[in-house]
Every structure is written in C-alpha cells, then in structure tokens.
Scaffold this active site. Structure first.
Site, short mmCIF file in Angstrom:
data_model
loop_
_atom_site.label_atom_id
_atom_site.label_comp_id
_atom_site.label_asym_id
_atom_site.label_seq_id
_atom_site.Cartn_x
_atom_site.Cartn_y
_atom_site.Cartn_z
N ASP A 16 0.87 -1.17 0.00
CA ASP A 16 0.00 0.00 0.00
C ASP A 16 0.91 1.23 0.00
O ASP A 16 2.08 1.15 0.39
CB ASP A 16 -0.91 -0.03 1.23
CG ASP A 16 -1.71 1.24 1.37
OD1 ASP A 16 -2.38 1.63 0.39
OD2 ASP A 16 -1.64 1.86 2.45
N ASP A 18 0.08 5.24 0.79
CA ASP A 18 -0.01 6.22 1.88
C ASP A 18 -0.06 5.52 3.24
O ASP A 18 -0.89 4.63 3.46
CB ASP A 18 -1.25 7.10 1.71
CG ASP A 18 -1.21 7.96 0.45
OD1 ASP A 18 -0.32 7.74 -0.40
OD2 ASP A 18 -2.07 8.82 0.30
N GLY A 26 -3.61 12.42 6.11
CA GLY A 26 -5.02 12.57 6.42
C GLY A 26 -5.78 13.25 5.31
O GLY A 26 -6.92 13.68 5.49
N TYR A 28 -5.67 13.68 0.58
CA TYR A 28 -5.02 13.19 -0.64
C TYR A 28 -3.63 13.80 -0.78
O TYR A 28 -3.44 15.00 -0.59
CB TYR A 28 -5.86 13.56 -1.87
CG TYR A 28 -7.14 12.77 -1.97
CD1 TYR A 28 -7.09 11.42 -2.33
CD2 TYR A 28 -8.37 13.35 -1.71
CE1 TYR A 28 -8.26 10.68 -2.43
CE2 TYR A 28 -9.55 12.62 -1.81
CZ TYR A 28 -9.48 11.28 -2.18
OH TYR A 28 -10.63 10.55 -2.27
N THR A 59 -2.35 0.98 -4.97
CA THR A 59 -2.85 2.17 -4.28
C THR A 59 -4.20 2.62 -4.79
O THR A 59 -4.42 2.71 -6.01
CB THR A 59 -1.79 3.31 -4.39
OG1 THR A 59 -2.29 4.50 -3.79
CG2 THR A 59 -1.43 3.61 -5.84
N ASN A 60 -5.12 2.88 -3.87
CA ASN A 60 -6.39 3.52 -4.23
C ASN A 60 -6.13 4.99 -4.50
O ASN A 60 -5.51 5.67 -3.68
CB ASN A 60 -7.40 3.41 -3.08
CG ASN A 60 -7.99 2.02 -2.92
OD1 ASN A 60 -7.76 1.12 -3.74
ND2 ASN A 60 -8.79 1.84 -1.87
N GLN A 61 -6.61 5.48 -5.62
CA GLN A 61 -6.41 6.89 -5.97
C GLN A 61 -7.72 7.49 -6.46
O GLN A 61 -7.85 7.92 -7.61
CB GLN A 61 -5.30 7.03 -7.02
CG GLN A 61 -3.91 6.67 -6.51
CD GLN A 61 -3.41 7.63 -5.43
OE1 GLN A 61 -3.87 8.77 -5.34
NE2 GLN A 61 -2.49 7.17 -4.60
N ARG A 107 -10.58 -1.11 -6.75
CA ARG A 107 -10.42 -0.38 -5.49
C ARG A 107 -10.45 -1.33 -4.30
O ARG A 107 -11.39 -2.10 -4.12
CB ARG A 107 -11.55 0.65 -5.37
CG ARG A 107 -11.48 1.51 -4.13
CD ARG A 107 -12.60 2.56 -4.11
NE ARG A 107 -12.70 3.20 -2.81
CZ ARG A 107 -11.87 4.16 -2.37
NH1 ARG A 107 -10.91 4.58 -3.14
NH2 ARG A 107 -12.00 4.69 -1.18
N LYS A 108 -9.40 -1.26 -3.46
CA LYS A 108 -9.38 -2.08 -2.24
C LYS A 108 -10.54 -1.67 -1.34
O LYS A 108 -10.81 -0.48 -1.25
CB LYS A 108 -8.05 -1.89 -1.51
CG LYS A 108 -6.83 -2.39 -2.29
CD LYS A 108 -5.52 -2.00 -1.62
CE LYS A 108 -5.23 -0.52 -1.75
NZ LYS A 108 -3.92 -0.11 -1.22
MG LIG Z 1 -2.77 3.49 3.27
#
Ligand SMILES: [Mg+2]
Length: 178
Positions: A16, A18, A26, A28, A59-61, A107-108
C-alpha cells in the site's frame, strides 16, 4: 510441465502507498512537495528485494475520478519515491475509481489490482505478502490468498499481524519460513 510452471512462479510483496511508503497526511497526497517518504523505507525495500521479492505498489487513488488530480500526478509522486529508493519498485497499480462515482473491482478492499499482478508476474499467492495500514488493504490480500501485515497504529483484532512500520514488517517477513 505443470510442476515446472509451479516451480517458475515468483513471489512479491504488495505495498500500500499512503501510510506505508509515504507519510499519511489525512488527505489526498498528490503534490510531490507533500509526498514525504517514510523513515526506513529505502532500507526495507532493499531488504525485501535481496530476499527475491518483486515490489508492487497497489494504491487507491479516488482523487483521480473526483477530479482532484491526474494519473500523471500519481506517477510524479511515484518517481519521487523511486528516486528515494534506488528505483527498487517493480510496478505500480492504481485504482482511480470511487464508489460515489462508480463501483470498482480494483479499489481495495476489492482485489482486481492484485489479481492482475498475480497473472502478469506469474506469482504464487501463498509465497506473497501485502503490507498495508488499513484493514481494507488486508481484505484485498485475503481475497487472493495473500498474507497481510498491518503497519502503523490502527487498532485491530489479534488475528492480524502488526508491525510499527515497513522496516519492521520487512524484518519480520525475513524471519518467516515461506
Ligand atoms: Mg494506506
């Protein structure tokens, strides 16, 4: 023949982003000046690489779909990370979708990013790991039969292995037998 293919299967550590590779703010993180590589990450990645793991970022973006930033911004941050880590990362998968716009299998906690990597790199899920800082990261891994390690101070149940950061997680993985 099947045995031979099995023998050729590779292993990877899914990462992962971030909260694992860079400091979780906390919000983007898409400007390179806000992208701060976590302490110990270059050493952690070097250790995992020495053990023969491919290093794959997942990574989710959702900020892309929300129009907050672009894929190019994500790639610029990834390049900053690569420059800090001696270009050790092998690939980057990003899930741009957000449920408020459209459902995403990538997306996770969904697992399509991991499944694509397993196929592309001929990975043996049982030999892989995922390091994340949120339960949804580990949920995505579990759907593929991949063991997860949680980092950070997120409170969780005792069934999840937890370490304080990626370096500690890498050192713990180094002590496992699989
Ligand atoms: Mg994370």
């Amino acid at each position: 023949m099947e045995n031979q293919k099995q023998h050729l299967k590779r292993k990877a550590v899914f990462l992962d982003r971030d909260g694992v590779l860079n400091v979780e703010r906390g919000d983007y993180t898409w400007r390179t000046q806000d992208f701060e590589v976590c302490a110990g990450v270059p050493q952690a990645l070097a250790l995992l690489k020495e053990m023969g793991y491919l290093l794959l970022v997942v990574t989710n973006q959702a900020g892309i779909t929300k129009g907050l930033y672009t894929k190019a911004d994500v790639l610029a941050c990834h390049q900053k990370l690569q420059d800090a880590c001696g270009q050790l990362l092998d690939d980057l998968y990003m899930a741009p979708g957000h449920p408020s716009v459209s459902e995403s299998l990538s997306r996770k906690p969904n697992s399509l990013m991991l499944e694509r990597a397993i196929s592309k790199y001929n990975l043996d899920p049982a030999a892989c790991w995922l390091v994340g800082d949120q339960p949804r990261d580990l949920q995505a891994a579990a759907k593929c039969g991949i063991s997860g390690v949680l980092v950070g101070l997120h409170p969780v149940g005792t069934h999840v292995h937890q370490e304080k950061d990626l370096l500690a997680a890498a050192q713990w993985i180094a002590g496992q037998t699989k």
